[in-house]
Design an enzyme around this catalytic site. Structure first.
Site, PDB file in Angstrom:
ATOM      1  N   THR A   1       7.713  -0.684   1.471  1.00 20.69           N
ATOM      2  CA  THR A   1       7.201   0.492   0.771  1.00 20.69           C
ATOM      3  C   THR A   1       5.843   0.237   0.119  1.00 20.69           C
ATOM      4  O   THR A   1       5.542  -0.896  -0.283  1.00 20.69           O
ATOM      5  CB  THR A   1       8.217   0.898  -0.321  1.00 20.69           C
ATOM      6  OG1 THR A   1       7.623   1.847  -1.196  1.00 20.69           O
ATOM      7  CG2 THR A   1       8.659  -0.293  -1.164  1.00 20.69           C
ATOM      8  N   ASP A   2       5.079   1.308  -0.060  1.00 21.27           N
ATOM      9  CA  ASP A   2       3.796   1.180  -0.773  1.00 21.27           C
ATOM     10  C   ASP A   2       4.005   0.804  -2.248  1.00 21.27           C
ATOM     11  O   ASP A   2       3.086   0.354  -2.920  1.00 21.27           O
ATOM     12  CB  ASP A   2       2.969   2.467  -0.665  1.00 21.27           C
ATOM     13  CG  ASP A   2       3.636   3.717  -1.217  1.00 21.27           C
ATOM     14  OD1 ASP A   2       4.765   3.626  -1.749  1.00 21.27           O
ATOM     15  OD2 ASP A   2       3.016   4.809  -1.123  1.00 21.27           O
ATOM     16  N   GLU A   3       5.240   0.998  -2.744  1.00 22.20           N
ATOM     17  CA  GLU A   3       5.485   0.739  -4.169  1.00 22.20           C
ATOM     18  C   GLU A   3       5.359  -0.738  -4.529  1.00 22.20           C
ATOM     19  O   GLU A   3       5.230  -1.082  -5.705  1.00 22.20           O
ATOM     20  CB  GLU A   3       6.865   1.267  -4.578  1.00 22.20           C
ATOM     21  CG  GLU A   3       6.975   2.746  -4.323  1.00 22.20           C
ATOM     22  CD  GLU A   3       7.978   3.471  -5.209  1.00 22.20           C
ATOM     23  OE1 GLU A   3       8.583   2.840  -6.091  1.00 22.20           O
ATOM     24  OE2 GLU A   3       8.139   4.678  -5.015  1.00 22.20           O
TER      25      GLU A   3
ATOM     26  N   TYR B   1      13.469  -1.280  -8.433  1.00 24.31           N
ATOM     27  CA  TYR B   1      13.464  -0.992  -6.992  1.00 24.31           C
ATOM     28  C   TYR B   1      12.308  -1.695  -6.298  1.00 24.31           C
ATOM     29  O   TYR B   1      12.493  -2.448  -5.335  1.00 24.31           O
ATOM     30  CB  TYR B   1      13.389   0.522  -6.739  1.00 24.31           C
ATOM     31  CG  TYR B   1      12.921   0.857  -5.343  1.00 24.31           C
ATOM     32  CD1 TYR B   1      13.715   0.569  -4.244  1.00 24.31           C
ATOM     33  CD2 TYR B   1      11.657   1.427  -5.121  1.00 24.31           C
ATOM     34  CE1 TYR B   1      13.272   0.854  -2.951  1.00 24.31           C
ATOM     35  CE2 TYR B   1      11.214   1.710  -3.831  1.00 24.31           C
ATOM     36  CZ  TYR B   1      12.030   1.418  -2.748  1.00 24.31           C
ATOM     37  OH  TYR B   1      11.581   1.679  -1.479  1.00 24.31           O
TER      38      TYR B   1
ATOM     39  N   LYS C   1      12.162  -4.751  -3.442  1.00 24.55           N
ATOM     40  CA  LYS C   1      11.520  -4.659  -2.129  1.00 24.55           C
ATOM     41  C   LYS C   1      10.434  -5.733  -1.984  1.00 24.55           C
ATOM     42  O   LYS C   1      10.278  -6.331  -0.920  1.00 24.55           O
ATOM     43  CB  LYS C   1      10.916  -3.263  -1.918  1.00 24.55           C
ATOM     44  CG  LYS C   1      11.934  -2.149  -1.789  1.00 24.55           C
ATOM     45  CD  LYS C   1      12.851  -2.282  -0.586  1.00 24.55           C
ATOM     46  CE  LYS C   1      12.199  -1.912   0.719  1.00 24.55           C
ATOM     47  NZ  LYS C   1      13.201  -1.950   1.854  1.00 24.55           N
TER      48      LYS C   1
HETATM   49  O1  DAU Z   1       6.338   5.505  -2.078  1.00 29.02           O
HETATM   50  C1  DAU Z   1       7.411   5.226  -1.222  1.00 29.02           C
HETATM   51  C2  DAU Z   1       8.668   5.426  -2.010  1.00 29.02           C
HETATM   52  O2  DAU Z   1       8.814   6.822  -2.213  1.00 29.02           O
HETATM   53  C3  DAU Z   1       9.915   4.850  -1.353  1.00 29.02           C
HETATM   54  O3  DAU Z   1       9.781   3.463  -1.255  1.00 29.02           O
HETATM   55  C4  DAU Z   1      11.135   5.185  -2.195  1.00 29.02           C
HETATM   56  O4  DAU Z   1      12.295   4.707  -1.576  1.00 29.02           O
HETATM   57  C5  DAU Z   1      11.212   6.676  -2.396  1.00 29.02           C
HETATM   58  O5  DAU Z   1      12.291   6.979  -3.245  1.00 29.02           O
HETATM   59  C6  DAU Z   1       9.918   7.216  -2.968  1.00 29.02           C
HETATM   60  O6  DAU Z   1       9.763   6.820  -4.358  1.00 29.02           O
HETATM   61  P1  DAU Z   1       9.261   7.831  -5.474  1.00 29.02           P
HETATM   62  O7  DAU Z   1       9.761   7.380  -6.796  1.00 29.02           O
HETATM   63  O8  DAU Z   1       7.818   8.086  -5.340  1.00 29.02           O
HETATM   64  O9  DAU Z   1      10.048   9.148  -4.957  1.00 29.02           O
HETATM   65  P2  DAU Z   1      10.794  10.312  -5.727  1.00 29.02           P
HETATM   66  O10 DAU Z   1      11.083  11.368  -4.724  1.00 29.02           O
HETATM   67  O11 DAU Z   1      11.921   9.826  -6.557  1.00 29.02           O
HETATM   68  O12 DAU Z   1       9.677  10.838  -6.715  1.00 29.02           O
HETATM   69  C7  DAU Z   1       8.422  11.309  -6.258  1.00 29.02           C
HETATM   70  C8  DAU Z   1       7.602  11.672  -7.461  1.00 29.02           C
HETATM   71  O13 DAU Z   1       8.221  12.821  -8.088  1.00 29.02           O
HETATM   72  C9  DAU Z   1       7.575  10.600  -8.537  1.00 29.02           C
HETATM   73  O14 DAU Z   1       6.298  10.593  -9.152  1.00 29.02           O
HETATM   74  C10 DAU Z   1       8.641  11.037  -9.534  1.00 29.02           C
HETATM   75  C11 DAU Z   1       8.601  12.551  -9.444  1.00 29.02           C
HETATM   76  N1  DAU Z   1       9.896  13.225  -9.689  1.00 29.02           N
HETATM   77  C12 DAU Z   1      10.977  12.842  -8.977  1.00 29.02           C
HETATM   78  C13 DAU Z   1      12.209  13.435  -9.189  1.00 29.02           C
HETATM   79  C14 DAU Z   1      13.428  12.987  -8.411  1.00 29.02           C
HETATM   80  C15 DAU Z   1       9.965  14.273 -10.603  1.00 29.02           C
HETATM   81  O15 DAU Z   1       8.952  14.672 -11.244  1.00 29.02           O
HETATM   82  N2  DAU Z   1      11.189  14.866 -10.825  1.00 29.02           N
HETATM   83  C16 DAU Z   1      12.318  14.480 -10.161  1.00 29.02           C
HETATM   84  O16 DAU Z   1      13.416  15.043 -10.430  1.00 29.02           O
END
Ligand code: DAU
Length: 339
Positions: free
Chosen positions: A125-127, A149, A153
């Site tokens: 992942t880019d993270e 997380y 990774k």
């Molecule tokens: O960047 C790649 C990564 O993207 C993957 O390695 C991870 O497995 C994947 O979960 C994802 O991580 P993020 O933390 O970026 O994804 P998430 O969909 O949880 O959140 C995207 C953005 O949205 C992040 O800045 C947090 C925000 N968010 C997320 C949720 C679930 C919100 O504002 N509200 C929310 O309820």
């Protein structure tokens, strides 16, 4: 005929990868090895069940005996999608992340070594690069993970590269950006927001919503991993991103408007994620040099994804009951109260 052992193939990106391989490559057969956790959903591969070049084995990548049994019959490559992937869950409960993401990768690497498997692709992942305020991360940049997380990774990535340096194990790492598309478990931003909005519920935006992510369609991500498997050089890392940088608020607005809701009534700003990375960005020159490039235009991909969730309620509704409700309460109750 080449045999691929795909781990985590019942997950979001893994299931798309398997479908791509079986459709686009007649010379591959696939063993899908998956632990069937909360996000590993048999429904994701239901259409493949009777495919003559597809076989499913239920197993956990931390279980070396099960991995060896799956690998012993002769496998040409392992592609590892198996992982705990949700940042918010890792903040609540890091244990499973260390186990699956770090120990699991180690068990697979040992199997590759023992059975002289020709390739090991670690889907990362880019993270792992951490928060970057400007520019784009290249594959040689330092790893600065900041969540349990991403640290797990990164731990796996370092193991993988150490096996190349030490044993010349033929490894490749792909580092993907935020992925979206059909069959994504509805805890992640895009599917959570779409399914909430379909039901007329408000969506929880963390903090000011100005965090930036680079979005890639799952088909482009799957193609990138296949490209790295077939054309990548052992010992190398390849960044894979869609080139669609958006703030979370921009994504929210697109979704809210597409689903006929309003920003005033259907968006709640809630307490921010702890240690929330503001921005990721990837330089994909190296993967493009292999001949890969993303093909799905973001607005079109998002439109089709919304349509898929609209027409596949029978897929996601059962996922939003039981375990999900418990998780949702643990994750969001405090955020909503403190907002
Ligand atoms: O960047 C790649 C990564 O993207 C993957 O390695 C991870 O497995 C994947 O979960 C994802 O991580 P993020 O933390 O970026 O994804 P998430 O969909 O949880 O959140 C995207 C953005 O949205 C992040 O800045 C947090 C925000 N968010 C997320 C949720 C679930 C919100 O504002 N509200 C929310 O309820």
């Amino acid at each position: 005929m080449k045999r691929l052992l795909v781990t985590g193939g019942l997950g979001f990106i893994g299931s798309h990868f398997i479908r791509l391989v079986l459709t686009a490559r007649q010379a591959y057969e696939v063993i899908n090895f998956d632990a069937v956790t909360y996000a590993g959903n048999p429904a994701n591969c239901a259409d493949l069940k009777t495919h003559p070049r597809y076989r499913f084995i239920k197993g956990n990548i931390c279980d070396s005996a099960a991995v060896e049994e799956a690998a012993a019959g002769g496998v040409d490559a392992i592609v590892n999608f198996a992982a705990e992937t949700h940042v918010d869950r890792s903040i609540l409960d890091p244990d499973a992340f260390i186990r699956t993401d770090v120990l699991g990768a180690h068990v697979l690497l040992e199997a590759v070594r023992k059975y002289n498997i020709g390739r090991f692709v670690q889907v990362s992942t880019d993270e792992v690069y951490g928060d970057i305020s400007s520019g784009a991360s290249t594959e040689d940049d330092a790893l600065r993970p900041r969540s349990p997380y991403s640290a797990s990774k990164a731990g796996a990535d370092l193991q993988v590269l150490a096996y190349w340096a030490t044993y010349e194990t033929p490894v490749i790492i792909t580092r993907g950006s935020n992925t979206y598309g059909p069959f994504q478990y509805p805890e992640k931003l895009i599917p959570l927001f779409i399914t909430n909005l379909i039901d007329g519920k408000a969506v929880p935006v963390y903090g000011d919503g100005m965090q930036q992510r680079d979005w890639i369609h799952v088909d482009d991500h799957a193609r990138g991993v296949l490209h790295a498997l077939e054309h990548g050089e052992p010992g190398n890392v390849y960044n894979i991103a869609g080139g669609n940088t958006r703030t979370n608020l921009e994504i929210t607005q697109l979704l809210v408007e597409s689903l006929g809701r309003s920003m005033e009534t259907h968006v709640t700003h809630v307490l921010d994620r702890e240690g929330h990375d503001r921005r990721y960005a990837l330089d994909c020159t190296k993967a493009r040099g292999l001949g890969w490039q993303p093909e799905v235009a973001f607005e079109e991909g998002l439109r089709n994804t919304i349509e898929w969730y609209r027409t596949n309620e029978n897929w996601w509704r059962p996922l939003r009951s039981g375990e999900f409700k418990e998780y949702f309460k643990r994750q969001y109750l405090k955020r909503l109260i403190s907002a």
